[in-house]
Enzyme design. Structure first.
Site, mmCIF file in Angstrom:
data_model
loop_
_atom_site.group_PDB
_atom_site.id
_atom_site.type_symbol
_atom_site.label_atom_id
_atom_site.label_comp_id
_atom_site.label_asym_id
_atom_site.label_seq_id
_atom_site.Cartn_x
_atom_site.Cartn_y
_atom_site.Cartn_z
ATOM 1 N N GLU A 80 0.801 -1.272 0.013
ATOM 2 C CA GLU A 80 0.135 0.039 -0.003
ATOM 3 C C GLU A 80 0.820 1.226 0.203
ATOM 4 O O GLU A 80 1.659 1.569 0.975
ATOM 5 C CB GLU A 80 -0.954 0.109 1.182
ATOM 6 C CG GLU A 80 -1.736 1.263 1.316
ATOM 7 C CD GLU A 80 -2.607 1.341 2.506
ATOM 8 O OE1 GLU A 80 -3.791 2.049 2.543
ATOM 9 O OE2 GLU A 80 -2.205 0.689 3.794
ATOM 10 N N GLU A 126 -11.870 2.787 6.159
ATOM 11 C CA GLU A 126 -10.597 2.973 7.070
ATOM 12 C C GLU A 126 -10.752 4.244 7.190
ATOM 13 O O GLU A 126 -9.761 5.017 7.105
ATOM 14 C CB GLU A 126 -9.403 2.380 6.561
ATOM 15 C CG GLU A 126 -8.002 2.396 7.226
ATOM 16 C CD GLU A 126 -7.008 2.030 6.806
ATOM 17 O OE1 GLU A 126 -5.977 1.497 7.471
ATOM 18 O OE2 GLU A 126 -6.644 2.714 5.623
#
Length: 249
Positions: free
Chosen positions: A135, A230
């Site tokens: 990520e 998130e």
């Protein structure tokens, strides 16, 4: 459209098994987490079994949090620690039946960091048939993090050339660092393994800010897996969930 609650931020004031139950009560389709290792895996599994929610993924340990570390996999000379963290995450994920592991690279730059990250990712991909995720983190929140752009992530994925290595596309990080989120989502579909979201720039609920999530979610209408919420609720998580009903409406 399906949604996953990231329990690193949502209901973070509760023990992890209780947060799983809260996500189920709120109507989420799945859960995911950051670093669950302080909670015995069997306790998390019991909550998942009781609610029927799948655990989508978890992160490898960050390393020395007290000294500001944020991952180990791109740190030359720390390969043994990085691989121990990968093995630990695979073992935990196997108990809770998590489908993906985000391997955190940490702070660094240059050819040595790149080679170390590639080699550690090859180790991770060979060690499990679970999806291994990488990520890019934005330069505002994580200045100096080795992986910062989706172009860099694609190049690494192509270099490692393992079928179970995928991109974690976080709309928040991409929005802050690169912009043009929906175009990048389309261009990167072939390597995306999971998608997360939060408002830009404050990382709050996806109902305000620079990104129009009605537009982004419409562009993802054919994405069958749950999208990862998130975001930082800034208080009571349940009070922030109006976006979910509207998105499914």
């Amino acid at each position: 459209m399906k949604f996953s609650a990231n329990l690193g931020f949502l209901w973070a004031d509760r023990p992890l098994p209780d947060a799983v139950h809260a996500a189920h009560a709120a109507g989420f389709d799945a859960v995911e987490c950051h670093w669950p290792y302080d909670t015995p895996a069997q306790e998390v599994k019991a909550a998942l079994d009781a609610t029927g929610l799948p655990m989508l993924g978890l992160n490898t340990r960050r390393g020395g949090v007290a000294v500001g570390e944020n991952g180990l996999a791109a740190l030359p000379g720390r390969e043994d620690e990085a691989r121990a963290a990968i093995e630990e995450s695979i073992a935990y994920a196997s108990v809770v039946n998590a489908g993906a592991i985000h391997v955190m690279c940490g702070f660094g730059h240059g050819d040595a960091a790149h080679a170390t990250f590639v080699n550690n990712l090859r180790f991770a991909c060979a060690a499990t048939d679970k999806t291994i995720l990488i990520e890019p983190l934005n330069r505002h929140d994580a200045p100096g993090y080795f992986l910062s752009t989706t172009d860099q992530a694609r190049a690494i994925i192509e270099k490692v050339a393992a079928p179970n290595l995928k991109l974690m596309f976080d709309c928040y990080h991409v929005g802050r660092n690169e912009g043009d989120v929906t175009t990048r989502l389309g261009a990167l579909r072939d390597i995306i393994g999971h998608i997360q979201f939060a408002s830009v720039p404050d990382r709050g609920a996806p109902d305000h800010g620079e990104l129009d999530y009605a537009h982004i979610f419409a562009a993802l209408a054919d994405w069958s897996a749950p999208l990862g919420a998130e975001y930082k609720p800034g208080g009571d998580t349940d009070a922030t969930l109006g976006w979910m009903a509207r998105s499914r409406g």
